[in-house]
Design a protein around this motif. Structure first.
Motif, PDB file in Angstrom:
ATOM      1  N   GLY A 219       9.236  21.334  11.903  1.00  0.00           N
ATOM      2  CA  GLY A 219       9.772  19.986  12.092  1.00  0.00           C
ATOM      3  C   GLY A 219       8.763  18.904  11.760  1.00  0.00           C
ATOM      4  N   ASP A 220       9.283  17.676  11.504  1.00  0.00           N
ATOM      5  CA  ASP A 220       8.446  16.513  11.188  1.00  0.00           C
ATOM      6  C   ASP A 220       7.988  15.875  12.483  1.00  0.00           C
ATOM      7  N   PRO A 221       6.689  15.905  12.814  1.00  0.00           N
ATOM      8  CA  PRO A 221       6.231  15.335  14.096  1.00  0.00           C
ATOM      9  C   PRO A 221       6.300  13.806  14.129  1.00  0.00           C
ATOM     10  N   PHE A 222       6.519  13.134  12.973  1.00  0.00           N
ATOM     11  CA  PHE A 222       6.490  11.669  12.932  1.00  0.00           C
ATOM     12  C   PHE A 222       7.885  11.055  12.866  1.00  0.00           C
ATOM     13  N   ALA A 223       8.959  11.897  12.898  1.00  0.00           N
ATOM     14  CA  ALA A 223      10.299  11.425  12.596  1.00  0.00           C
ATOM     15  C   ALA A 223      10.744  10.323  13.555  1.00  0.00           C
ATOM     16  N   ALA A 224      10.442  10.399  14.851  1.00  0.00           N
ATOM     17  CA  ALA A 224      10.932   9.436  15.844  1.00  0.00           C
ATOM     18  C   ALA A 224       9.830   8.492  16.289  1.00  0.00           C
ATOM     19  N   GLY A 225       8.858   8.189  15.428  1.00  0.00           N
ATOM     20  CA  GLY A 225       7.679   7.443  15.874  1.00  0.00           C
ATOM     21  C   GLY A 225       7.665   5.971  15.575  1.00  0.00           C
ATOM     22  N   GLY A 226       8.723   5.391  14.972  1.00  0.00           N
ATOM     23  CA  GLY A 226       8.734   3.967  14.710  1.00  0.00           C
ATOM     24  C   GLY A 226       7.700   3.582  13.683  1.00  0.00           C
ATOM     25  N   GLU A 227       7.109   2.396  13.840  1.00  0.00           N
ATOM     26  CA  GLU A 227       6.106   1.894  12.909  1.00  0.00           C
ATOM     27  C   GLU A 227       4.907   2.831  12.849  1.00  0.00           C
ATOM     28  N   ALA A 228       4.423   3.260  14.025  1.00  0.00           N
ATOM     29  CA  ALA A 228       3.275   4.178  14.041  1.00  0.00           C
ATOM     30  C   ALA A 228       3.617   5.487  13.379  1.00  0.00           C
ATOM     31  N   GLY A 229       4.834   6.024  13.551  1.00  0.00           N
ATOM     32  CA  GLY A 229       5.239   7.265  12.907  1.00  0.00           C
ATOM     33  C   GLY A 229       5.256   7.136  11.392  1.00  0.00           C
ATOM     34  N   ARG A 230       5.754   5.970  10.884  1.00  0.00           N
ATOM     35  CA  ARG A 230       5.765   5.776   9.432  1.00  0.00           C
ATOM     36  C   ARG A 230       4.348   5.710   8.879  1.00  0.00           C
ATOM     37  N   LEU A 231       3.453   5.061   9.636  1.00  0.00           N
ATOM     38  CA  LEU A 231       2.055   5.000   9.190  1.00  0.00           C
ATOM     39  C   LEU A 231       1.440   6.398   9.159  1.00  0.00           C
ATOM     40  N   MET A 232       1.734   7.199  10.175  1.00  0.00           N
ATOM     41  CA  MET A 232       1.187   8.569  10.205  1.00  0.00           C
ATOM     42  C   MET A 232       1.760   9.423   9.077  1.00  0.00           C
ATOM     43  N   ALA A 233       3.061   9.262   8.809  1.00  0.00           N
ATOM     44  CA  ALA A 233       3.684  10.061   7.760  1.00  0.00           C
ATOM     45  C   ALA A 233       3.090   9.745   6.396  1.00  0.00           C
ATOM     46  N   ALA A 234       2.672   8.495   6.201  1.00  0.00           N
ATOM     47  CA  ALA A 234       2.132   8.090   4.905  1.00  0.00           C
ATOM     48  C   ALA A 234       0.622   8.304   4.813  1.00  0.00           C
ATOM     49  N   PHE A 235      -0.004   8.686   5.898  1.00  0.00           N
ATOM     50  CA  PHE A 235      -1.456   8.796   5.922  1.00  0.00           C
ATOM     51  C   PHE A 235      -1.905  10.116   5.257  1.00  0.00           C
TER      52      PHE A 235
END
Length: 898
Positions: free
Chosen positions: A16-32
Motif C-alpha cells: 500500500g501507499d503510505p502517503f495516500a491519506a496524508g494531505g499536503e504533507a503526504g503529497r510532499l512525501m510522495a514526491a520526495f
C-alpha cells in the motif's frame, strides 16, 4: 481480509501507499526522492516505517516521526506551522531543522529512545526561528520510541502542542494583578508610581525596561518620576512630547527576553483619564526582542498604561478631596473662631441694651403708655433671642476648642424635664397643638450638667414646635438599665430618609421643609448631639415624611463631678425666653385688616410674628393692614381680597418671597399689584436680584420706619397713577384711589438719539418726525419668570412713546409670545439669556427678541401654530434662526390713538 489501498499499489501487511491519506504533507512525501536519503526508496521500507508514517499523516494532532540514527523526519500538516518558514523540511535531519532548540529537545528524545519510556514536558521553552527572528515559544511535548520490524528502537514518535499564548497570557495577567495591588495603596503620587514601576521587574520578559513620566500642574511637558530595567541616567529628565522618547532605545544598551538578546524597540503610551483626554503622563516601555508586537502585545501595554493612569487619577482626586476636606475643616474652624469672637463682642452691647430696657419695664414709676411698653417689651424679647443665639455660638466655640466640660451633679431629671416642657405649654396651646408630658421618677439619681441638659430639652422642643402644625408633641422619660432615655415625638412634617444622615450637622437645613419660620442658625440639633456626646450619650432620630419625627436621647446615669449640696435645677431665663419667643411665633396672623376700613389695603407677609406686629403698628395709621405668615397664606389672602400693595419678606417657609412674587405676576388679576420686598440679605446683588424678579422696590433690614413708609407711599401713588410729590416724614396721608387704570410702574428703560449712546432725551410721541427715537434694550434670564418683566417694561416704553392702548396691547401680546418661544424653544444656549430690544422711530415700532440657542421645533401636538397666528395678526413678523441664536422681529406702523 485485505483492504484496497490504491490503484497499482500492492496490498498486504507491508504493501500500500503510505502517503495516500496524508494531505499536503503526504503529497510532499510522495514526491520526495527518498532514495537519496539514508532510509532508501519507499519500496525498501520496512512495514513498521510504512505504518508509522501512515499513522503520522492521518492524525489531526501535531506529530513528527524520526527514523534511523540520522533522525530523518516525517511530519503531518498539523505540525507544519510549528516550524514556520522552515517548512517543508520533510526528509531532513530534525537536529538541523530545530538546531536552535535542540539543546532542550535532544536530551529527552535520546532518553526516550534509550530507555523506551515516553517523556512528558509541559510548557517547555523553545527557541525557534520560524518567522525570521529568535522567537520565545512554549510547547507541551511528549516523545516515545518508534520500533522497527525486529522490535528494536528505530526512531522516535513526537507529539506536541503549542501553549505560547497561554503561558504569556498568564504571565501578563499576574503582572497586571500585582500592579493593581501596589496601586491600590493611594499614597504619595511619586512614591506609588515608583513602586508600580518597580513591580514591572517581575515581568522583564514582556517589559525589559520601563520609565514613567508625569505632567505637573502648571509646568510644560512631562518629568520622569520612575524607571526600571535600565540606567535611569541615560533617560531624559523631561520630555515635551512622546516623540522625544521613541529614539533613545539604542543608547540604553538593554538586553531582554529569555535568551538575552538586545532590545531594539520600545513603545510610548499616553497616560490619560479618558480616551480623548489630556495626557497625565507618558509610559516608555521596551518590547521583547523575542516576541512580535502584535495586537495582544499592544493591548497588554495599553492595560499597563491604564493601570498607571487610573492610579494617578485616583491619587489626584483623593488629594483634591483631602485638600477640600482640609479647607472645609479650616473654614469650619475659622467660622467657629469668628463666631466666638463676634459672640464675645456682642455680649457687652447686648448687656447694655437689655439691662436698661428691663429696668424701664420693671420700674413701677416709669410713665409708659401701653404702646411704648409694648414696643420696649418687643425690643427686650428680641434682644433675649439674640443673646440666646450668641450663647449657642459660644457653646459651639467652646466645644470646638475642647474647653466645654460638663459638670455633672445629682439632678432630679424627671422633675426638671417636666418643668422645661411646661414652659412650652402656652406656646403649644397658642399654636393649636397638644403637649403631653410623661416623666415619672427614675428610681435612682441621675447626674447631668443642668444647663447642658436644659439646652438639649429646649432645643428638641423648639424644633418640634417649629415643624409641627397639627397634632401634638409627646415628651417621655424612662430609665433603662444603667441609662435614662428621653424621647420627644411630634406629628410634624417629617424628614425624608436622604436627609437623616446630615440632620445633626452644623448649619444644615432640610431643603424645602415646611416650618413656622426659616429663622435660626441651623445649630440647634448639632448642639444637642455635641452636648449629649459630652455626657457619654447618644442621640438618634426616626422620621416619616408627613407623619412626624421622634428624637431619642440616651444618657448614662453617671457619676457626680461636684458636691451634692447644689440647689435644685430650674428653668433659666434663657429657656423661658426661648419658649416665649416661640409663643409669639405660634400666634396666627390676623385675618382682619387693621387701620381705616376705607383706606387702601396693604398685605404684610413675614414668618416672624414680632416683625408682622411691628410692621402692622407702623402702617396701620395710614393704610388698612392684613398679615400672613408665609407666601401660601398671602396668596389665599390675595384671592380673598386684592390688596393695593404687598410688603413681603424674602426668606419664608413653604412659599418664599420670590415664589409669591412670581405667582402674583403670573396672574392677570394681580400682575399690576406693587410689591416691596424686605430681606436680611443686604447688598447691591440682592437688590438687583429682587428688582429683576419683578419687585417694585427692595429694602434691606434693618431699615428706618420713615424710609419704609416713604417707599410704600411712593409705590402706591405710582400704581394709582398719581404724580409722586415730595413728602416730609410726617406727610404720609394714604394716596387717593385710582380713577382709571394706568400702566404698571415704570422700570429701567432709556431713550437714545442715534450716535449719542444712552444719553436720556424726551421720548417722541406717535407721529413725531423729528428723527429722534425711543429705544430700550434688556438682557433677562431665559426663564418664564422674565415674561412679566418684559411685559411691564414694554408697556411703560410704549406708553411713554404715545402708542395707544389697543395697539400697545397687541404689541405686548406679540412680544411676550415671541419671548416665551425664545425661552421654551432655544436649546443648548451659549448664554442663558433672552435679549429684548424695542425701538419707536419714524412712525413705526419694532420689537426684537433674540435667544442664544439653537432652534428646537415642537411636535404638532405641542404647538398648533397659535403663537405665530397671534403675532402675525398684529404686526409683520420675521424669524431668522441660526446656530448662534434665533432673532424674531416684530414691526408695525403706528396707529393713531383712539
Amino acid at each position: 481480509m485485505e483492504v484496497d489501498v490504491g490503484p497499482g499499489v500492492p496490498a498486504g501487511a507491508d504493501g500500500g501507499d503510505p502517503f495516500a491519506a496524508g494531505g499536503e504533507a503526504g503529497r510532499l512525501m510522495a514526491a520526495f526522492d527518498w532514495a537519496a536519503t539514508p532510509v532508501g526508496p519507499v519500496e525498501s521500507w520496512p512495514a513498521s516505517l510504512r505504518f508509522a508514517v501512515r499513522t503520522v499523516l492521518v492524525s489531526k494532532f501535531p506529530m513528527v516521526l524520526t527514523w534511523g540514527p540520522e533522525y530523518i523526519q516525517f511530519y503531518n500538516d498539523a505540525y507544519a506551522p510549528f516550524i514556520g518558514a522552515k517548512h517543508p523540511a520533510i526528509g531532513e535531519d530534525i537536529r538541523q531543522t530545530l538546531a536552535e532548540g535542540w539543546d532542550a529537545l535532544g536530551p529527552p528524545v535520546e532518553r526516550a529512545m534509550a530507555t523506551c519510556e515516553a517523556s512528558w514536558l509541559p510548557g517547555l521553552l523553545l527557541l525557534l526561528e520560524r518567522a525570521g527572528y529568535r522567537e520565545e515559544t512554549y510547547f507541551t511535548v511528549s516523545h516515545a520510541p518508534a520500533f522497527g520490524d525486529d522490535g528494536r528502537v528505530a526512531g522516535m514518535h513526537g507529539v506536541c502542542t503549542e501553549v505560547t499564548g497561554q503561558i504569556i497570557g498568564e504571565r501578563r495577567q499576574r503582572l497586571l494583578h500585582d500592579l493593581a495591588t501596589v496601586g491600590s495603596q493611594l499614597g504619595d503620587e511619586q512614591e506609588t508610581v515608583a513602586a508600580m514601576c518597580a513591580a514591572l521587574a517581575a515581568d522583564s520578559l514582556d517589559l525589559p525596561f520601563a520609565a514613567v513620566y508625569l505632567a505637573s500642574p502648571g509646568e510644560p511637558g512631562f518629568r520622569r518620576v520612575a524607571a526600571v530595567g535600565c540606567d535611569a541616567r541615560l533617560l531624559p529628565e523631561t520630555a515635551e512630547t512622546d516623540a522625544e522618547l521613541t529614539g533613545i532605545v539604542d543608547r540604553l544598551d538593554v538586553t531582554g527576553g529569555p535568551f538575552g538578546d538586545r532590545v531594539t524597540e520600545a513603545v510610548v503610551l499616553p497616560l490619560t483619564a479618558t480616551r480623548d483626554g489630556e495626557p497625565l503622563g507618558l509610559l516608555l516601555a521596551g518590547t521583547s526582542p523575542n516576541l512580535a508586537l502584535d495586537v495582544e502585545y499592544r493591548s497588554f501595554y495599553e492595560l499597563v498604561a491604564g493601570q498607571f493612569a487610573g492610579v494617578v487619577v485616583n491619587i489626584r482626586a483623593f488629594e483634591v478631596e483631602r485638600s477640600r476636606a482640609e479647607s472645609l475643616a479650616e473654614l469650619d474652624r475659622a467660622k467657629t473662631t469668628f463666631f466666638a469672637d463676634v459672640s464675645h463682642e456682642l455680649r457687652t452691647p447686648l448687656t447694655l441694651l437689655l439691662g436698661p430696657l428691663r429696668d424701664v419695664l420693671d420700674d413701677p414709676d416709669a410713665a409708659l403708655t401701653a404702646d411704648v411698653r409694648e414696643q420696649v417689651a418687643l425690643a427686650v424679647r428680641n434682644g433675649q433671642r439674640l443673646r440666646r443665639l450668641v450663647d449657642d455660638l459660644l457653646d459651639f466655640a467652646g466645644i470646638e476648642a475642647g474647653r466645654a466640660t460638663p459638670v455633672r451633679v445629682a439632678t432630679d431629671v424627671a422633675t426638671f424635664t417636666a418643668e422645661l416642657t411646661g414652659i412650652f405649654r402656652s406656646t403649644a396651646e397658642r399654636a393649636g397643638l397638644r403637649l403631653t408630658v410623661d416623666c415619672p421618677p427614675l428610681g435612682r439619681p441621675a447626674h447631668v450638667d443642668p444647663r447642658m441638659w436644659e439646652k438639649i430639652v429646649v432645643n428638641l422642643l423648639a424644633n418640634a414646635v417649629k415643624y409641627t402644625f397639627v397634632g401634638g408633641i409627646d415628651v417621655a422619660l424612662r430609665g433603662v438599665d444603667d441609662r435614662f432615655v428621653l424621647t420627644v415625638a411630634d406629628t410634624g412634617v417629617g424628614i425624608v430618609a436622604e436627609e437623616l444622615p446630615q440632620l445633626f450637622q452644623r448649619f444644615h437645613r432640610v431643603a424645602g421643609a415646611a416650618a413656622r419660620t426659616r429663622e435660626g442658625t441651623g445649630i440647634g440639633l448639632a448642639l444637642v448631639q455635641e452636648l449629649t456626646a459630652l455626657h457619654g450619650g447618644t442621640v438618634t432620630v426616626t422620621s416619616e415624611p408627613g407623619q412626624g419625627s421622634t428624637f431619642t436621647v440616651s444618657l448614662p446615669f453617671g457619676e457626680p463631678d461636684a458636691a451634692a449640696d447644689v440647689p435644685a435645677a430650674a428653668p433659666s431665663d434663657a429657656a423661658r425666653g426661648e419658649a416665649e419667643g416661640w409663643e409669639q411665633q405660634g400666634a396666627r396672623p390676623a385675618g382682619r385688616p387693621a387701620g381705616a376700613p376705607d383706606a387702601p389695603g396693604v398685605l404684610v407677609v413675614d414668618d416672624n410674628a414680632d416683625m408682622r406686629s411691628y410692621l402692622t403698628r407702623l402702617l396701620q395709621p395710614y393704610w388698612a393692614v392684613r398679615t400672613a405668615a408665609d407666601g401660601a397664606e398671602a396668596l389665599a389672602a390675595v384671592a380673598e381680597r386684592r390688596p393695593a400693595l404687598v410688603l413681603t419678606d424674602v426668606m419664608m417657609p413653604r412659599v418664599d418671597g420670590f415664589e409669591l412674587l412670581r405667582a402674583l405676576r403670573a396672574d392677570p388679576a394681580t400682575r399690576d399689584v406693587p410689591v416691596i420686598m424686605l430681606t436680611a440679605r443686604a447688598g447691591q446683588e440682592a437688590s438687583v436680584e429682587g428688582l429683576e424678579a419683578g419687585a417694585d422696590d427692595y429694602l434691606a433690614k434693618p431699615f428706618r420706619a420713615a424710609e419704609l413708609l416713604a417707599r410704600v407711599r411712593v409705590a402706591m401713588e405710582r400704581a394709582a397713577g398719581h404724580a409722586v410729590a415730595p413728602a416730609g416724614a410726617r406727610d404720609l396721608a394714604p394716596p387717593r384711589p385710582a380713577t382709571s387704570p394706568l400702566p404698571a410702574p415704570l422700570v429701567s428703560t432709556h431713550v437714545e438719539r442715534p450716535g449719542h449712546g444712552s444719553e436720556p432725551v424726551p421720548a417722541p410721541r406717535a407721529g413725531d418726525s423729528s428723527g429722534a427715537r425711543s429705544r430700550a434694550h434688556w438682557r433677562l434670564p431665559s426663564e418664564l419668570s422674565s415674561i412679566p418683566v418684559v411685559r411691564r417694561r414694554l408697556r411703560a416704553l410704549l406708553a411713554d412713546a404715545g402708542i395707544g392702548p389697543d395697539q400697545s396691547y397687541d404689541l405686548l401680546l406679540a412680544a411676550c409670545e415671541a419671548a416665551s418661544n425664545a425661552i421654551e424653544h432655544a436649546q443648548d444656549p451659549i448664554e442663558p439669556v433672552v435679549e429684548v430690544t424695542a425701538v419707536v422711530e419714524g412712525g413705526a415700532v419694532e420689537i426684537t427678541v433674540r435667544d442664544h440657542g439653537q432652534w428646537r421645533e415642537r411636535v404638532p401636538s405641542m404647538d398648533r401654530g397659535r403663537g405665530s397666528t397671534l403675532m402675525s395678526a398684529v404686526a409683520e413678523v420675521t424669524a431668522v434662526p441660526s446656530p448662534e441664536g434665533t432673532t424674531v422681529r416684530i414691526r408695525a406702523a403706528l396707529r393713531p390713538a383712539a
